[in-house]
Design a protein around this motif. Structure first.
Motif, PDB file in Angstrom:
ATOM      1  N   ARG A  36       0.818  -1.195   0.000  1.00 41.50           N
ATOM      2  CA  ARG A  36       0.000   0.000   0.000  1.00 41.50           C
ATOM      3  C   ARG A  36       0.857   1.253   0.000  1.00 41.50           C
ATOM      4  NH1 ARG A  36      -4.387   1.495   4.680  1.00 41.50           N
ATOM      5  NH2 ARG A  36      -5.355   3.262   3.628  1.00 41.50           N
ATOM      6  N   LEU A  39       2.652   4.264  -4.541  1.00 44.35           N
ATOM      7  CA  LEU A  39       1.639   4.448  -5.575  1.00 44.35           C
ATOM      8  C   LEU A  39       2.248   4.789  -6.923  1.00 44.35           C
ATOM      9  CD1 LEU A  39      -0.988   6.527  -3.581  1.00 44.35           C
ATOM     10  CD2 LEU A  39      -0.988   4.085  -4.018  1.00 44.35           C
ATOM     11  N   LEU A  52       5.114   8.962  -4.766  1.00 45.50           N
ATOM     12  CA  LEU A  52       3.717   9.013  -4.360  1.00 45.50           C
ATOM     13  C   LEU A  52       3.447   7.823  -3.438  1.00 45.50           C
ATOM     14  CD1 LEU A  52       2.070   9.894  -7.782  1.00 45.50           C
ATOM     15  CD2 LEU A  52       2.996  11.422  -6.047  1.00 45.50           C
ATOM     16  N   GLY A  54       0.906   5.925  -0.257  1.00 43.29           N
ATOM     17  CA  GLY A  54      -0.396   5.844   0.371  1.00 43.29           C
ATOM     18  C   GLY A  54      -0.232   5.558   1.845  1.00 43.29           C
ATOM     19  N   GLU A  83      -5.256  10.052   2.364  1.00 43.37           N
ATOM     20  CA  GLU A  83      -4.339   8.912   2.441  1.00 43.37           C
ATOM     21  C   GLU A  83      -3.362   8.852   1.278  1.00 43.37           C
ATOM     22  OE1 GLU A  83      -6.237   5.215   3.128  1.00 43.37           O
ATOM     23  OE2 GLU A  83      -7.450   5.929   4.794  1.00 43.37           O
ATOM     24  N   ARG A  84      -3.168   9.962   0.565  1.00 42.79           N
ATOM     25  CA  ARG A  84      -2.196  10.003  -0.527  1.00 42.79           C
ATOM     26  C   ARG A  84      -1.288  11.209  -0.334  1.00 42.79           C
ATOM     27  NH1 ARG A  84      -4.305   7.671  -6.268  1.00 42.79           N
ATOM     28  NH2 ARG A  84      -5.282   5.791  -5.484  1.00 42.79           N
ATOM     29  N   TRP A  85       0.025  10.974  -0.499  1.00 43.39           N
ATOM     30  CA  TRP A  85       1.025  11.994  -0.219  1.00 43.39           C
ATOM     31  C   TRP A  85       2.076  11.998  -1.316  1.00 43.39           C
ATOM     32  CZ3 TRP A  85      -0.226  14.502   4.352  1.00 43.39           C
ATOM     33  CH2 TRP A  85      -1.125  13.827   5.184  1.00 43.39           C
ATOM     34  N   ARG A  86       2.684  13.162  -1.534  1.00 41.47           N
ATOM     35  CA  ARG A  86       3.749  13.314  -2.529  1.00 41.47           C
ATOM     36  C   ARG A  86       5.011  13.773  -1.804  1.00 41.47           C
ATOM     37  NH1 ARG A  86       6.002  17.335  -5.845  1.00 41.47           N
ATOM     38  NH2 ARG A  86       6.442  16.680  -7.992  1.00 41.47           N
TER      39      ARG A  86
END
Length: 260
Positions: A36, A39, A52, A54, A83-86
Motif C-alpha cells: 500500500r 503508488l 507518491l 499511500g 491517504e495520498r502523499w507526494r
C-alpha cells in the motif's frame, strides 16, 4: 520496378513479423509483492524526483535506502488526497531502493525488463535483412524525386504572466512546456499555492492547451473561474487562466518568425 516492390515488402514483413510477435509475447518480469505504500514514482529532473505514497496519516518517517548511498529523506511532503502523499526528493533517482514509511517497508525497482539472448539474435537477423532489402530498394528508386522538406515551425506565442513578481511576458515557441514553482520549469510561477509542477502547456501553431497536473490549488479558466479537470487537456481561448488563487496567465499568438 513496380512489380518487385510488393515482393520486397512481403519479404520484409516475413522477417520482421516473428521478431515483433516474440517481443510482444515475452512475459514481463513479475513485480515485487504489491504494498500500500508505493503508488508511483515521478521523475521531475536529473536532480529531483518525487514518490507518491499511500498512508492513512502524515508519513513523517519516510526514508529511502539505496545501495552505496546514504539514506534519503524527502525535502517536502505534500497532501494530494485522503491517504495520498507526494514526497519530493533531491538527487538522482535510484534504480533500486528500499522505502520505509507508514510502519512498513516496500521495495522500489526502476528498471526495464531485459529480453533473452535469443530474442537479441533474432532481432539482429531481422534488422540486417530489412536493411539489405531497403538498400536494394533505394538503389533502384534513386531516380525518384524526393519531396521538399517541411519547414520548421515558426509560430510564436506570448505568455503574459502576473504573480508575486508582478507582470511579465514570456515568449514561447511550439512544444510542451511546464509551469510551476520549480526552478526547472519552463514558466516559473511564484505564488504560495503554486505546486512544483502545476500545469503543462501544449503549444501548436494554431492553438494552446493547458493540462492541470493534479495541483492542490487547481487551474481555473474564464471570468467565472471554472476549475479544470486534472490531467485533461483544455483548449485555451481568448480568456484568462488562473493558476491557484492569484497567478493569472494569458496566452496570445503574436505571429511567426520569418527565417532567412
Amino acid at each position: 520496378m513496380r512489380r518487385q516492390t510488393p515482393i520486397i515488402v512481403l519479404l520484409t514483413l516475413v522477417v520482421v513479423w516473428p521478431v515483433l510477435a516474440a517481443a510482444h509475447a515475452l512475459p514481463p518480469t513479475p513485480p515485487a509483492s504489491p504494498t500500500r505504500l508505493i503508488l508511483g514514482v515521478e521523475h521531475i529532473s536529473a536532480a529531483a524526483w518525487a514518490l507518491l505514497v499511500g498512508c492513512p496519516s502524515h508519513p513523517h518517517d519516510i526514508q529511502v535506502w539505496a545501495e552505496e548511498t546514504a539514506p534519503q529523506r524527502p525535502q517536502t511532503i505534500t497532501a494530494l488526497a485522503p491517504e495520498r502523499w507526494r514526497a519530493h526528493f533531491t538527487g538522482a533517482l535510484p534504480q533500486s531502493a528500499t522505502i520505509y514509511g507508514c510502519g512498513q517497508s516496500a521495495a522500489l525497482v526502476i528498471a526495464t525488463t531485459t529480453p533473452p539472448l535469443w530474442l537479441h539474435g533474432l532481432f539482429s537477423i531481422g534488422a540486417t535483412t530489412a536493411i539489405l532489402l531497403g538498400a536494394r530498394f533505394i538503389r533502384r528508386a534513386h531516380r525518384t524525386i524526393s519531396p521538399l522538406p517541411k519547414p520548421p515551425s515558426t509560430a510564436v506565442w506570448q505568455a503574459q504572466l502576473t504573480d508575486e513578481e508582478g507582470e511579465r511576458t514570456i515568449t514561447l515557441p511550439t512544444g510542451l512546456f511546464t509551469a510551476g514553482s520549480d526552478p526547472a520549469c519552463h514558466v516559473i510561477v511564484l505564488a504560495p499555492d503554486i505546486a512544483l509542477r502545476h500545469a503543462h502547456l501544449i503549444i501548436t501553431e494554431e492553438y494552446v492547451q493547458i493540462v492541470d497536473l493534479a495541483s492542490p490549488s487547481g487551474v481555473f479558466c474564464g471570468p467565472v473561474r471554472r476549475r479544470l479537470r486534472p490531467h485533461t487537456p483544455t483548449l485555451v481561448n481568448d480568456e484568462d487562466i488562473w493558476l491557484g488563487a492569484t497567478a493569472r496567465l494569458r496566452l496570445v499568438k503574436i505571429g511567426s518568425r520569418i527565417s532567412r
